[in-house]
Design an enzyme around this catalytic site. Structure first.
Site, short mmCIF file in Angstrom:
data_model
loop_
_atom_site.label_atom_id
_atom_site.label_comp_id
_atom_site.label_asym_id
_atom_site.label_seq_id
_atom_site.Cartn_x
_atom_site.Cartn_y
_atom_site.Cartn_z
N HIS A 1 -1.28 -2.87 -0.38
CA HIS A 1 0.14 -3.20 -0.20
C HIS A 1 0.92 -2.28 -1.14
O HIS A 1 0.90 -2.47 -2.35
CB HIS A 1 0.42 -4.65 -0.58
CG HIS A 1 -0.40 -5.66 0.18
ND1 HIS A 1 0.09 -6.36 1.27
CD2 HIS A 1 -1.67 -6.07 0.01
CE1 HIS A 1 -0.86 -7.17 1.74
NE2 HIS A 1 -1.94 -7.01 0.97
N PHE A 2 1.60 -1.29 -0.58
CA PHE A 2 2.31 -0.32 -1.40
C PHE A 2 3.82 -0.59 -1.46
O PHE A 2 4.57 0.21 -2.02
CB PHE A 2 2.02 1.10 -0.92
CG PHE A 2 0.67 1.63 -1.36
CD1 PHE A 2 -0.07 0.97 -2.33
CD2 PHE A 2 0.15 2.79 -0.80
CE1 PHE A 2 -1.31 1.45 -2.74
CE2 PHE A 2 -1.08 3.28 -1.21
CZ PHE A 2 -1.82 2.61 -2.18
N ASN B 1 3.55 -6.33 5.26
CA ASN B 1 4.49 -7.29 4.67
C ASN B 1 5.41 -6.64 3.65
O ASN B 1 5.51 -7.05 2.50
CB ASN B 1 3.75 -8.49 4.08
CG ASN B 1 2.66 -8.09 3.10
OD1 ASN B 1 2.13 -6.99 3.16
ND2 ASN B 1 2.31 -9.00 2.21
N LYS C 1 -2.25 -6.60 12.23
CA LYS C 1 -2.63 -7.54 11.18
C LYS C 1 -2.13 -8.93 11.53
O LYS C 1 -0.98 -9.12 11.93
CB LYS C 1 -2.03 -7.09 9.84
CG LYS C 1 -2.07 -8.12 8.72
CD LYS C 1 -3.48 -8.34 8.18
CE LYS C 1 -3.48 -9.38 7.06
NZ LYS C 1 -2.87 -8.90 5.82
N HIS D 1 -5.81 -12.46 7.72
CA HIS D 1 -5.77 -13.25 6.49
C HIS D 1 -6.01 -14.70 6.90
O HIS D 1 -5.15 -15.33 7.53
CB HIS D 1 -4.41 -13.12 5.79
CG HIS D 1 -4.30 -13.90 4.51
ND1 HIS D 1 -3.93 -13.33 3.33
CD2 HIS D 1 -4.53 -15.21 4.23
CE1 HIS D 1 -3.92 -14.25 2.38
NE2 HIS D 1 -4.28 -15.41 2.91
N HIS E 1 -10.71 -10.23 2.75
CA HIS E 1 -10.92 -10.83 1.42
C HIS E 1 -11.63 -12.19 1.47
O HIS E 1 -11.08 -13.22 1.05
CB HIS E 1 -9.61 -10.92 0.62
CG HIS E 1 -8.38 -11.30 1.40
ND1 HIS E 1 -8.33 -12.34 2.29
CD2 HIS E 1 -7.13 -10.77 1.38
CE1 HIS E 1 -7.11 -12.42 2.79
NE2 HIS E 1 -6.37 -11.48 2.25
N ASP F 1 -7.34 -4.94 -1.77
CA ASP F 1 -6.18 -5.84 -1.64
C ASP F 1 -5.18 -5.56 -2.76
O ASP F 1 -4.63 -6.47 -3.37
CB ASP F 1 -6.60 -7.31 -1.64
CG ASP F 1 -5.49 -8.23 -1.16
OD1 ASP F 1 -4.49 -7.72 -0.63
OD2 ASP F 1 -5.62 -9.46 -1.34
N HIS G 1 2.59 -6.68 -8.58
CA HIS G 1 3.85 -7.32 -8.97
C HIS G 1 4.12 -6.91 -10.41
O HIS G 1 3.20 -6.60 -11.18
CB HIS G 1 3.76 -8.84 -8.89
CG HIS G 1 3.44 -9.37 -7.52
ND1 HIS G 1 4.38 -9.44 -6.53
CD2 HIS G 1 2.27 -9.83 -7.00
CE1 HIS G 1 3.80 -9.94 -5.43
NE2 HIS G 1 2.54 -10.18 -5.70
N GLY H 1 -1.19 -11.89 -6.28
CA GLY H 1 -1.56 -10.50 -6.01
C GLY H 1 -1.77 -9.73 -7.29
O GLY H 1 -1.17 -10.03 -8.33
#
Length: 452
Positions: free
Chosen positions: A66-67, A98, A151, A183, A237, A308, A312, A327
């Site tokens: 997640h970039f 997301n 996804k 997920h 995951h 994953d 943050h 995360g």
């Protein structure tokens, strides 16, 4: 044969992990492709790389990151995220939908691809998220160049990405043919159990709120729907030992992933040491689940490793649980953390390669990546299995500036990252300019006039 051609790059004297196992051979590269594997000690080359004492692996592909760009660039962006990947020995990444806005349509995908031009250090692809808004278009969307697939969020989603009802899941699975990552947490159970932490709790309650049953319920449901619809899915995951028999019974349709975090950390210790920095979804669980996941790795039930990577800021993570976001970063530490496990005897180097290169290529039908064979892209993760390093804050490139593995000493370290014959990282430094390009897939549309 090598005497008659000049190579762009020759890697000399390394131990190469090929589909045949570990071999002491040289590799010659021409126009970004592996052109020859053998004794090239007398070959002519524009550039040589002395790999003596090093292992050359197929380029590591991190198929879950997640970039945060667009919309959340204060946490991470495509430039910093791919820089972290390259510094960690990763040659390709698949990024999740997301962001803000969510990646739902062709214009969203193209926006991310354009943002990568002259900024991405690694090759890349992006998932489009399944949503009520794009349900009828998924079969066309999944075949767009640069799209890694569709996804599905059964729990813990952002924006309009939650797909939890059986009829909606069935509609997603019947509209398309490519393997879809999922997920898998049961949203209803998560809502019901949230009461135990709503008014505040210690972060060690995270795996109690989001318990193993929430994962088992969702994994059982998606396996049944996959069998009903005949659709291949990839459960992301995996965090519990209880899911493994379910996945094993459905291997003809189901592949699955676990993360270095779930294989390395365990509750309650990690929550006592790290607090909310150990908080992710699905949670890091007890030692019995960690050991169960290792059994899944050894038995071949688990197909792939993904980081994953979900950064943050420390300020955000500093909020009292459960207001703190879930995360943690991981793309830069995936290789060293797992090489340390190789050195500890938890898995073989060949199994590591299968989990990080062969597996992603096989699962997502990636074109010309994931193996060291002639004709494939010259993507290499060059590692020193004997090198000891401490994972330090000043090595980390992610914008968030922290890692749950900070201060941990590991044995085994990425010393160079080579993408399509271009050395992009060497000895802990990025080299040249960002040259990342979209990853190609065998089952997507190639626009007319585009070179293979």
């Amino acid at each position: 044969m090598s005497n008659s051609q000049v190579f762009d790059l020759v890697l000399l004297g390394g131990t190469v992990v090929t589909p045949a196992g570990q071999e002491r051979v040289d590799i010659g590269v021409i126009k970004g492709k592996i052109a020859e594997i053998g004794d090239l000690s007398s070959a002519e080359a524009a550039e040589t790389f002395d790999a003596g004492g090093l292992h050359i692996l197929p380029g590591v592909i991190d198929s879950q990151v997640h970039f945060r760009e667009p919309g959340l660039e204060h946490k991470e962006d495509l430039a910093c995220g791919t820089a972290a990947a390259a510094l960690g020995g990763v040659t390709g990444i698949f990024e999740m939908p997301n962001t803000q806005p969510n990646t739902l349509f062709e214009e969203d995908l193209n926006d991310k691809l354009s943002r990568c031009e002259n900024r991405a250090w690694t090759d890349h692809a992006f998932f489009i998220g399944a949503s009520d808004e794009n349900m009828d278009d998924l079969a066309e969307l999944e075949r767009l160049p640069g799209c890694a697939g569709i996804k599905i969020f059964m729990g813990s989603s952002t924006g309009s990405l939650l797909v939890e009802q059986p009829e909606a899941l069935r509609a997603v699975l019947t509209n398309g043919t490519r393997r879809s990552p999922v997920h898998a947490e049961d949203e209803q159970r998560l809502r019901e159990r949230f009461e135990m932490v709503r008014d505040g709790a210690h972060p060690k309650m995270h795996p109690e709120w989001r318990d193993a049953e929430a994962a088992v319920l969702a994994t059982t449901r998606i396996c049944a729907l996959a069998r009903e619809t005949g659709r291949r899915v990839h459960v992301l995951h995996i965090s519990t030992r209880d899911e493994l028999p379910i996945l094993e019974a459905n291997k003809e349709l189901i592949t699955c992933e676990t993360t270095p975090q779930h294989l390395t950390l365990s509750a309650p210790d990690c929550y006592e040491r790290l607090g909310t920095l150990a908080q992710m979804n699905p949670p890091v669980r007890s030692e019995e689940h960690r050991l169960g996941l290792w059994e899944g790795v050894r038995r071949g039930i688990i197909d792939v490793l993904g980081s994953d990577h979900a950064p943050h800021t420390l300020e955000e993570k500093g909020k009292p649980y459960p207001q703190s976001p879930s995360g943690m970063p991981g793309v830069q530490t995936l290789v060293p953390v797992m090489l340390d496990h190789v050195n500890k005897g938890n898995l073989t180097l060949e199994r590591f390669v299968d989990l990080t290169a062969h597996g992603p290529a096989r699962i997502y039908n990636i074109a010309s990546k994931g193996r060291i064979v002639c004709g494939y892209d010259a993507d290499f993760t060059v590692v020193d299995l004997e090198r000891r390093e401490v994972i330090s804050k000043d090595w980390l490139a992610s914008k968030c500036g922290w890692s749950p593995f900070e201060g941990v000493e590991v044995k085994g370290w990425p010393v160079s990252t080579i993408i399509r014959g271009n050395i992009v990282m060497r000895d802990g430094e990025l080299v040249g300019d960002p040259i990342g390009q979209p990853v190609r897939f065998e089952d997507t549309i190639v626009p007319t006039g585009r070179e293979d």
